[in-house]
Write an enzyme that holds these catalytic residues in place. Structure first.
Site, short mmCIF file in Angstrom:
data_model
loop_
_atom_site.label_atom_id
_atom_site.label_comp_id
_atom_site.label_asym_id
_atom_site.label_seq_id
_atom_site.Cartn_x
_atom_site.Cartn_y
_atom_site.Cartn_z
N ASP A 238 0.86 -1.17 0.00
CA ASP A 238 0.00 0.00 0.00
C ASP A 238 0.90 1.23 0.00
O ASP A 238 2.06 1.17 0.44
CB ASP A 238 -0.93 -0.02 1.22
CG ASP A 238 -2.20 0.79 0.98
OD1 ASP A 238 -2.22 1.62 0.05
OD2 ASP A 238 -3.16 0.60 1.73
N TRP A 239 0.38 2.33 -0.47
CA TRP A 239 1.21 3.51 -0.72
C TRP A 239 1.81 4.04 0.59
O TRP A 239 1.09 4.37 1.52
CB TRP A 239 0.38 4.56 -1.43
CG TRP A 239 0.48 4.51 -2.93
CD1 TRP A 239 0.64 5.58 -3.76
CD2 TRP A 239 0.42 3.36 -3.79
NE1 TRP A 239 0.69 5.17 -5.07
CE2 TRP A 239 0.57 3.81 -5.13
CE3 TRP A 239 0.29 1.99 -3.57
CZ2 TRP A 239 0.57 2.95 -6.23
CZ3 TRP A 239 0.29 1.12 -4.67
CH2 TRP A 239 0.44 1.60 -5.97
#
Length: 813
Positions: A238-239
């Site tokens: 995930d970012w």
């Protein structure tokens, strides 16, 4: 179930050969660079081996592309909760086909979807983006979705692996989950999708599970996901979730996003040279990335996995079909379908539709059909009268209605270096996504400028969302000139945070005024990705709530039917925070009660992505849940209200009051959130604690009646005969629950084991055929750390919901 590996085809073998040849041609620096984002949404191209840049994009209701802007529109489907409410894997597959088509149109290779986390607590703020409280239903819908997207040659990344079921402290929380609950509930949808759809990607979550952050969780990623289940795609963070170079690689993380500043790249190459991690680990990660590139056609010399694309899909038509098939009719005392006569349409959300949830799931449709638009078009002229009634938007929101804006970019000398139209009040430029002619090194300020033509006279509120130096001017007067600092320690606060009011000018309806919001672009050299993110926000003058309700009552009293649209807002359901309660915002409950008292034929339309409390439900004639219905929601609503189509949805999650809900906790204590309820969430917990919800899992009415005539079992196949006993054609979701023959306090009283959708005309019979999966008879044995097949007798319970079981049969295994 999972773990069965498909036999490689000749095409698979040829792709693998191309992947190995490309890998062998790469040096360490290029390999390490390939595992780190080139920017916010892409991986580097490596022309020397014929590798084009892999482009990723957020979903799941559309494909936004690399630009976070309303001037780059996307087909916008109904929310994932709506898709799950159709209980139709085939329809989910068709949605995936459309999204692949959209991805190809926008040059996207990898769709960052679907979200298959569970509705553990009704307070989860992002539940609209996930499917259900039930792992089996989630797995079935997710399998259809992934199969559809990948049939179009576009990769999916099933997310967020794993136990990312709430938003509070999501970057740091340690979720303490027992192994049995982890296997039977939270891992189960991922396992089903890996087995049934062979996804090409998985995204690992921000949170930790049992003390280890998911981007470093070697046991769950390498041993379970890859080892036990046979997943052969790539694993992307995930970012900003990746925290450690060595631990992430050792934990099985292939790609650290976004870029260019991540824990991989140069830092990873250095770690290999320093002997901290073997190069073979880097090779394994690069191989996974190259395999995805080969499958989507981004690696020269490798034939794509899909060479013949599906037939084109009409996006608007499919969005409309999914919406009406997802609407759940909770209650109907003869008010629907609408009879001839006048209709009072009431509610702010009837005019200004809320079609999707907030956060990274946001996409921008080319058009939106509101309930007012849809019903007015469907009914004869003069039939519909509208009143606001109550506005749930009691806070500032991004400037849209009445604004005409553009962005003007200037350098440090004040010279204009570029400009671009801005369809709404939000700027979100990531990486090199800038207006034509604008470069990062020259950009100094961005001015969002244009006009506001008010719809109402009075004191308006304007403000801003963002971090840094701003100047806000309205009608020639500067109202704010200073620095706005983040209210919380959240790297996405500038985009998802609460707008701050900065101006309260008196304006006159219909008279345009000049507005200007100027932002000084910060030089954030240490940030993982360079962004320009801020928004102009607006709130119209609030009218007296009692006066608005009185106006609505007057309109309702004169109509044959009153339709009240109630809704949540972006401050209730969005990414980045959980809900404080399940109440509808503002005075909407008061509005419904007042209208129902004035008109006995009151229909309430609930425009929410996940459960809300309906304290007035017994006082109204009908309640229809439309979820977040996508861009065609208003047309679909008219289809259902008028009876052109029946509402086809069934609840994918239990609806009840917060006071009665058995599992509610989303706030960690000392950084930990303990899943103390074990395997008992959703309907399992409601039944275990003998609590009665407002509307049970699986509930939903149509416009006809069904009789369940028989159920018989052949081996582990259940055959159910039903008959349409109503006066019109209909669609029924036949639900099969499996109950242990002898009560077992360690197991749910019953659990969903299968379902099928059937259709029949008036008086006609239909047969639903449901195969019971082996996993329905298994539990996870924590002593042996393996699945245990529990032999014995079971009761097969078939019906219309978990609480409305019509016929039974026995099965012995």
């Amino acid at each position: 179930m999972a773990g069965t590996r498909a036999r490689p085809t000749l095409a698979d073998q040829a792709r693998e050969a191309a992947v190995e040849a490309a890998l062998a041609a790469l040096g360490l620096d290029d390999k390490a660079r390939l595992l780190s984002g080139r920017d916010a949404w892409t991986l580097p191209a490596l022309p020397g081996i014929g590798l084009r840049s892999l482009v990723m994009s957020d979903g799941p209701v559309g494909v936004r592309g690399v630009r976070w802007s309303a001037d780059d529109p996307s087909v916008t489907l109904p929310s994932p909760t709506a898709l799950a409410a159709t209980w139709d894997e085939g329809l989910a597959r068709r949605a995936g086909v459309l999204l692949a088509q959209e991805a190809r149109r926008k040059g996207v290779h990898v769709l960052l979807a679907p979200t298959v986390n569970l509705h553990r607590s009704p307070l989860g703020g992002r539940h609209f983006e996930a499917y259900s409280e039930d792992p089996y239903l989630t797995g079935r819908i997710g399998t259809g979705y992934v199969t559809g997207v990948q049939s179009g040659g576009v990769a999916t990344t099933v997310k967020h692996f794993v136990a990312n079921d709430a938003e509070t402290e999501r970057f740091t929380v340690n979720n303490v989950v027992g192994e049995r609950a982890l296997r039977e509930l939270y891992l189960a949808p991922f396992e089903a999708i890996v087995d049934g759809a062979r996804p090409w990607g998985v995204m690992t979550a921000y949170n930790s599970v049992n003390g280890t952050t998911m981007t470093e969780h070697q046991r769950l990623v390498d041993e379970v996901l890859r080892g036990e289940w046979g997943f052969d795609g790539f694993n992307v963070s995930d970012w900003t979730a990746a925290r450690s170079t060595v631990a992430a690689l050792e934990g099985g993380l292939d790609v650290a996003m976004p870029g260019p500043r991540t824990v991989y790249g140069a830092a990873l190459a250095r770690a290999v040279r320093d002997g901290e991690v073997p190069e073979a680990k880097v090779d394994a990660a690069v191989r996974n990335v190259l395999r995805v590139a080969a499958r989507v056609g981004a690696l020269s010399g490798a034939e794509p996995a899909v060479t013949e694309l599906p037939e084109p899909v009409d996006g608007a038509d499919l969005a409309r079909e999914i919406a009406r098939r997802s609407f759940v009719l909770l209650r109907n005392r003869g008010a629907l379908p609408l009879r001839s006569g006048t209709v009072a349409l009431i509610g702010a959300a009837a005019r200004d539709a809320r079609i999707l949830g907030g956060g990274s799931a946001t996409v921008f449709p080319e058009h939106v059909v509101s309930p007012l638009d849809g019903l007015t078009a469907a009914l004869p002229d003069g039939t519909v009268r509208y009143a606001v009634g109550a506005d749930p938007n009691t806070e500032l929101s991004v400037a849209r209605r009445g604004f005409a804006l553009r962005a003007v970019c200037r350098d440090s000398e004040g010279r204009i270096i570029g400009s671009a139209p801005v369809p709404d009040g939000q700027i979100h430029w990531m990486g090199d996504d800038l207006p034509d002619g604008v470069t990062r090194d020259r950009l100094h300020t961005v001015e969002l400028t244009g006009t506001l033509t008010p719809r109402e006279s009075g004191r308006h509120v304007l403000g801003l969302r963002g971090v840094g130096a701003f100047t806000l001017t309205v009608d020639g007067t500067t109202h704010f000139d200073g620095v706005q600092r983040p209210a919380e320690d959240d790297p996405f606060a500038a985009h998802f945070g609460v707008p701050v009011p900065r101006a309260r000018p008196e304006l006159v309806a219909g008279e345009p005024v000049e507005v200007s919001l100027t932002h000084v672009v910060a030089r954030s050299e240490g940030a993982p990705v360079k962004t320009v993110t801020f928004a102009l926000a607006h709130q119209a003058p609030p009218r007296d709530a009692d006066e608005l309700i009185a106006e609505a009552v007057a309109v309702a009293r004169e109509a044959d039917t009153a339709v009240v649209v109630v809704a949540t807002t972006e401050r209730v359901e969005s990414e980045g925070f959980d809900r404080a309660d399940l109440r509808l915002p503002g005075r909407q409950d008061d509005l419904v009660r007042a209208v129902a008292a004035a008109n006995p034929d009151t229909v309430v339309v609930v425009n929410a992505g996940s459960p809300v409390e309906l304290p007035w439900r017994e006082e109204v004639a009908a309640v229809l849940v439309t979820w977040f219905p996508g861009q065609e929601g208003g047309t679909a609503l008219a289809d259902v209200l008028t009876g052109a189509y029946e509402p086809g949805g069934r609840l994918p999650t239990t609806w009840g009051s917060l006071a009665d809900a058995p599992v509610t906790e989303v706030t960690p204590t000392g950084g930990e959130l303990v899943y103390a309820e074990g395997v008992f969430i959703g309907y399992r917990a409601w039944e275990r604690q003998d609590r009665t919800p407002a509307y049970p899992f699986g509930h939903g009415l149509g416009y006809t009646d069904w009789t369940y005539e028989s159920a018989r079992v052949e081996g582990t196949t259940v055959r159910v005969r039903v008959r349409n006993t109503g006066g019109r054609a209909g669609r029924e979701v036949v639900q099969v629950y499996l109950a242990p023959g002898a009560p077992d306090p360690a197991r749910p009283a019953r659990a969903l084991a299968g379902f099928a959708v059937v259709e029949a005309g008036p008086g006609e019979r239909a047969e639903a055929v449901v195969d019971l999966p082996r996993r329905a008879f298994e539990i996870w044995d924590e002593t042996t750390a393996s699945w245990s097949f529990v032999k014995g007798s079971y009761e097969v319970q078939v019906g219309r919901s978990i609480a409305d079981r019509r016929v039974t049969a026995a099965v012995t295994v």
